[in-house]
Design a protein around this motif. Structure first.
Motif, PDB file in Angstrom:
ATOM      1  N   MET B 183      75.907 -20.147  11.115  1.00 14.80           N
ATOM      2  CA  MET B 183      75.678 -18.942  10.300  1.00 14.80           C
ATOM      3  C   MET B 183      76.914 -18.067  10.160  1.00 14.80           C
ATOM      4  O   MET B 183      76.820 -16.845  10.086  1.00 14.80           O
ATOM      5  CB  MET B 183      74.510 -18.131  10.871  1.00 14.80           C
ATOM      6  CG  MET B 183      73.243 -18.932  10.850  1.00 14.80           C
ATOM      7  SD  MET B 183      71.900 -18.049  11.551  1.00 14.80           S
ATOM      8  CE  MET B 183      70.874 -19.382  12.126  1.00 14.80           C
ATOM      9  N   GLU B 184      78.073 -18.693  10.138  1.00 13.55           N
ATOM     10  CA  GLU B 184      79.289 -17.884   9.985  1.00 13.55           C
ATOM     11  C   GLU B 184      79.934 -18.063   8.623  1.00 13.55           C
ATOM     12  O   GLU B 184      80.854 -17.333   8.282  1.00 13.55           O
ATOM     13  CB  GLU B 184      80.284 -18.174  11.114  1.00 13.55           C
ATOM     14  CG  GLU B 184      80.652 -19.626  11.251  1.00 13.55           C
ATOM     15  CD  GLU B 184      81.640 -19.863  12.361  1.00 13.55           C
ATOM     16  OE1 GLU B 184      82.252 -18.908  12.848  1.00 13.55           O
ATOM     17  OE2 GLU B 184      81.809 -21.028  12.735  1.00 13.55           O
ATOM     18  N   ILE B 185      79.471 -19.043   7.834  1.00 16.51           N
ATOM     19  CA  ILE B 185      80.058 -19.222   6.499  1.00 16.51           C
ATOM     20  C   ILE B 185      79.413 -18.219   5.537  1.00 16.51           C
ATOM     21  O   ILE B 185      80.102 -17.462   4.861  1.00 16.51           O
ATOM     22  CB  ILE B 185      79.880 -20.664   5.969  1.00 16.51           C
ATOM     23  CG1 ILE B 185      80.369 -21.688   6.993  1.00 16.51           C
ATOM     24  CG2 ILE B 185      80.618 -20.826   4.635  1.00 16.51           C
ATOM     25  CD1 ILE B 185      80.196 -23.132   6.568  1.00 16.51           C
ATOM     26  N   SER B 186      78.095 -18.224   5.504  1.00 15.48           N
ATOM     27  CA  SER B 186      77.403 -17.349   4.549  1.00 15.48           C
ATOM     28  C   SER B 186      76.946 -16.048   5.190  1.00 15.48           C
ATOM     29  O   SER B 186      76.587 -15.115   4.487  1.00 15.48           O
ATOM     30  CB  SER B 186      76.193 -18.068   3.979  1.00 15.48           C
ATOM     31  OG  SER B 186      75.275 -18.342   5.015  1.00 15.48           O
ATOM     32  N   SER B 187      76.942 -16.018   6.514  1.00 20.99           N
ATOM     33  CA  SER B 187      76.502 -14.848   7.257  1.00 20.99           C
ATOM     34  C   SER B 187      75.151 -14.330   6.772  1.00 20.99           C
ATOM     35  O   SER B 187      75.037 -13.225   6.248  1.00 20.99           O
ATOM     36  CB  SER B 187      77.566 -13.757   7.126  1.00 20.99           C
ATOM     37  OG  SER B 187      77.116 -12.594   7.702  1.00 20.99           O
ATOM     38  N   PRO B 188      74.103 -15.127   6.922  1.00 27.65           N
ATOM     39  CA  PRO B 188      72.817 -14.714   6.359  1.00 27.65           C
ATOM     40  C   PRO B 188      72.155 -13.595   7.155  1.00 27.65           C
ATOM     41  O   PRO B 188      72.308 -13.515   8.376  1.00 27.65           O
ATOM     42  CB  PRO B 188      71.973 -15.988   6.456  1.00 27.65           C
ATOM     43  CG  PRO B 188      72.566 -16.741   7.596  1.00 27.65           C
ATOM     44  CD  PRO B 188      74.019 -16.388   7.660  1.00 27.65           C
ATOM     45  N   TYR B 189      71.467 -12.734   6.429  1.00 24.88           N
ATOM     46  CA  TYR B 189      70.635 -11.729   7.085  1.00 24.88           C
ATOM     47  C   TYR B 189      69.247 -11.843   6.463  1.00 24.88           C
ATOM     48  O   TYR B 189      69.098 -11.714   5.249  1.00 24.88           O
ATOM     49  CB  TYR B 189      71.210 -10.321   6.874  1.00 24.88           C
ATOM     50  CG  TYR B 189      70.362  -9.239   7.509  1.00 24.88           C
ATOM     51  CD1 TYR B 189      70.305  -9.118   8.892  1.00 24.88           C
ATOM     52  CD2 TYR B 189      69.580  -8.387   6.744  1.00 24.88           C
ATOM     53  CE1 TYR B 189      69.513  -8.169   9.497  1.00 24.88           C
ATOM     54  CE2 TYR B 189      68.782  -7.424   7.338  1.00 24.88           C
ATOM     55  CZ  TYR B 189      68.754  -7.307   8.715  1.00 24.88           C
ATOM     56  OH  TYR B 189      67.956  -6.372   9.318  1.00 24.88           O
ATOM     57  N   GLY B 191      67.701 -14.483   5.884  1.00 21.44           N
ATOM     58  CA  GLY B 191      67.706 -15.604   4.952  1.00 21.44           C
ATOM     59  C   GLY B 191      68.600 -15.432   3.740  1.00 21.44           C
ATOM     60  O   GLY B 191      68.798 -16.376   2.971  1.00 21.44           O
ATOM     61  N   VAL B 192      69.143 -14.238   3.536  1.00 26.58           N
ATOM     62  CA  VAL B 192      69.985 -14.004   2.352  1.00 26.58           C
ATOM     63  C   VAL B 192      71.451 -13.941   2.782  1.00 26.58           C
ATOM     64  O   VAL B 192      71.792 -13.236   3.737  1.00 26.58           O
ATOM     65  CB  VAL B 192      69.597 -12.668   1.657  1.00 26.58           C
ATOM     66  CG1 VAL B 192      70.421 -12.462   0.399  1.00 26.58           C
ATOM     67  CG2 VAL B 192      68.117 -12.654   1.344  1.00 26.58           C
ATOM     68  N   ASP B 202      73.036 -23.609  -2.422  1.00 30.31           N
ATOM     69  CA  ASP B 202      71.845 -23.520  -1.563  1.00 30.31           C
ATOM     70  C   ASP B 202      72.331 -23.576  -0.123  1.00 30.31           C
ATOM     71  O   ASP B 202      73.288 -24.301   0.178  1.00 30.31           O
ATOM     72  CB  ASP B 202      70.900 -24.690  -1.837  1.00 30.31           C
ATOM     73  CG  ASP B 202      70.571 -24.802  -3.322  1.00 30.31           C
ATOM     74  OD1 ASP B 202      70.064 -23.811  -3.869  1.00 30.31           O
ATOM     75  OD2 ASP B 202      70.852 -25.862  -3.924  1.00 30.31           O
ATOM     76  N   ILE B 203      71.671 -22.828   0.727  1.00 32.48           N
ATOM     77  CA  ILE B 203      72.179 -22.724   2.100  1.00 32.48           C
ATOM     78  C   ILE B 203      71.112 -23.166   3.098  1.00 32.48           C
ATOM     79  O   ILE B 203      69.969 -22.719   3.021  1.00 32.48           O
ATOM     80  CB  ILE B 203      72.592 -21.269   2.422  1.00 32.48           C
ATOM     81  CG1 ILE B 203      73.559 -20.749   1.356  1.00 32.48           C
ATOM     82  CG2 ILE B 203      73.222 -21.163   3.803  1.00 32.48           C
ATOM     83  CD1 ILE B 203      73.666 -19.248   1.307  1.00 32.48           C
ATOM     84  N   ILE B 204      71.509 -24.041   4.010  1.00 30.29           N
ATOM     85  CA  ILE B 204      70.624 -24.358   5.146  1.00 30.29           C
ATOM     86  C   ILE B 204      71.277 -23.735   6.368  1.00 30.29           C
ATOM     87  O   ILE B 204      72.415 -24.052   6.708  1.00 30.29           O
ATOM     88  CB  ILE B 204      70.455 -25.881   5.356  1.00 30.29           C
ATOM     89  CG1 ILE B 204      69.805 -26.526   4.123  1.00 30.29           C
ATOM     90  CG2 ILE B 204      69.613 -26.152   6.604  1.00 30.29           C
ATOM     91  CD1 ILE B 204      69.627 -28.044   4.232  1.00 30.29           C
ATOM     92  N   CYS B 205      70.556 -22.828   7.012  1.00 28.64           N
ATOM     93  CA  CYS B 205      71.102 -22.153   8.207  1.00 28.64           C
ATOM     94  C   CYS B 205      70.539 -22.809   9.462  1.00 28.64           C
ATOM     95  O   CYS B 205      69.370 -23.188   9.494  1.00 28.64           O
ATOM     96  CB  CYS B 205      70.709 -20.686   8.212  1.00 28.64           C
ATOM     97  SG  CYS B 205      71.356 -19.804   6.811  1.00 28.64           S
TER      98      CYS B 205
END
Lengths: 166, 306
Positions: B183-189, B191-192, B202-205
């Motif tokens: 979770m460091e590429i998109s840094s989701p919070y 799910g966003v 599309d992102i798979i965390c």
């Protein structure tokens, strides 16, 4: 006529006080019953879903003073400021009157929760369930003994006061 | 946010620094706290950067507070991450940690008694992958499978993040699947993604890379998969499966240079079978994300880049 009214009032007040004192024991028992229930609930939540602490504080609701305590401690976490065990003890003091030993254990429980790893946490919760189960049965015994006593004492003191004043 | 996970006095010390230039905060138990600031290491005192004698000494409580706050006061809930030696703290902040590893029957149960933390702060640098994006498209405007090679801390993740943006800019009809295990590429919070990773991504965390590659292909039918820090044999098998399915892979790997990379036994087969068409070697020689060289599938420097 006024004297009779005063005597009846005195009797009723004394009996009421007796009943009020008796409910303290009942309240304390409900508090510990909810505490154990809370611990059992969070143990299963952690085991299966690893739910975070704040969500668990919100998820489980109680009818006793434990609800007030739980919410006040949740606020401590939400404020995201550093707090120590004394802060939790202060909250307990404001919520319910309990023995120092019980207060220390309760504060320790709330302070440790969420701060250790998964396996350690489950073991700790099991330990606290056992500890609060013991406190609960002790409080229940005391309640069974003291509740009728307080009620009776209230009434007896009321009667005695009336006799003295007559 | 970084300030949500740090103790108050550390927040105050950090406030003297420019956030955009702060890359790392390193805490070692009973040792002075240091920071990676503008790509150099300095000690951190109550008033900002300082010499060793004035630096804040890291205590056990500091480490515990940071871990507790970063895990949202639920350390038990992040056990899987702790087992792997890191903790995702939101906003792409990743905390690497060391301590005592608890094992049972050859299986890691957890890590406890933490003694060092490395708080890594991500920075989105738009255009950092612009040069790379120019050489990873073939004549039909399809993305070449590309390997980003670099030592830790040279900006591989930042480049991958920007590559997702650049690929989307060049071809909007390409579907990208971003596998963000840590979770460091998109840094989701919730799910966003809080960092920009392109419009068709599309992102798979979380999860495991090999599992996510195979399932991601089946479920999302991507044209390109972007994945960080590959290394295990299972990851490589999954990459082979993906490229055999017509999906391009853009991956990163830890290696100082192309020679060190070629020595890695796990990658021997995919190098031989020319799975990757481009190898981009990064360094921090002229700042993070410096492109040292770009090689083709035959390990020859790409002329267009030179």
């Amino acid at each position: 006529m006024i004297k009779i009214a005063i005597l009846i009032s005195l009797f009723l007040a004394s009996t009421y006080l007796g009943f009020q004192t008796a409910t303290v024991y009942d309240e304390k028992l409900k508090f510990y019953q909810d505490c154990t229930k809370f611990l059992k609930n969070i143990k299963s939540e952690i085991s299966f879903f690893k739910t975070d602490l704040i969500s668990m504080f919100d998820k489980f609701k109680f009818q006793s003073k434990f609800e007030t305590l739980k919410n006040s401690i949740k606020d401590l976490y939400i404020q995201n400021k550093e707090f120590n065990i004394q802060d939790i003890k202060n909250i307990i003091d404001k919520t319910i009157i309990i023995d120092d030993d019980e207060k220390n254990k309760l504060a320790q429980m709330f302070f440790e929760i969420g701060k250790i790893g998964y396996y350690e946490q489950l073991e700790k919760i099991s330990y606290y369930i056992q500890a609060f189960d013991e406190i609960e049965s002790r409080v229940e015994q005391k309640k069974n003994k003291m509740m009728p006593f307080c009620k009776k004492m209230g009434a007896i003191i009321g009667v005695l006061l009336c006799i003295i004043l007559i | 946010m970084l300030r949500d996970i740090l103790p108050d006095f550390l927040n105050k010390a950090i406030s003297f620094l420019k956030y955009d230039d702060l890359c790392e905060i390193r805490l070692r138990l009973k040792k002075p706290i240091s920071v990676n600031y503008k790509n150099s290491y300095y000690f951190l005192g109550y008033g900002g950067l300082c010499n060793e004698t004035d630096a804040i000494i890291c205590s056990k409580e500091m480490i515990q507070t940071i871990i507790s706050k970063a895990s949202n006061f639920s350390v038990y809930a992040v056990n899987d991450e702790l087992k792997e030696g890191y903790l995702s703290a939101g906003d792409g902040i990743r905390i690497g940690l060391t301590g005592t590893v608890v094992m049972q029957d050859d299986k890691v149960l957890t890590t406890k008694d933490f003694n060092s933390l490395n708080i890594r702060i991500p920075h989105q640098i738009f255009g950092s992958a612009y040069k790379i994006s120019k050489i990873i498209f073939d004549e039909n405007q399809n993305v070449y499978s590309t390997m980003i090679i670099g030592a830790p801390g040279v900006g591989k993740t930042t480049i991958l993040r920007d590559l997702a943006v650049q690929i989307n800019k060049i071809r909007k009809d390409i579907n990208i699947l971003l596998l963000d295990e840590r979770m460091e590429i998109s840094s989701p919070y919730e799910g966003v993604a809080t960092l920009n990773v392109g419009t068709s991504t599309d992102i798979i965390c979380g999860g495991k890379k090999d599992f996510n590659i195979i399932n991601g292909i089946r479920s999302m039918a991507p044209n390109v998969i972007i994945v960080d820090e590959i290394g295990s044999k299972r990851d490589i098998s999954a990459i082979e499966y993906a490229t055999n399915s017509g999906v391009s892979i853009v991956a990163s790997v830890h290696s100082k240079d192309i020679f060190e990379f070629q020595k890695k036994v796990e990658f021997e087969n995919i190098v031989k079978s020319r799975v990757f068409k481009r190898y981009v070697v990064l360094s921090a020689n002229e700042g993070k994300g410096t492109i040292e060289n770009i090689y083709d599938e035959y390990m020859k420097p790409v002329l267009r880049f030179i």
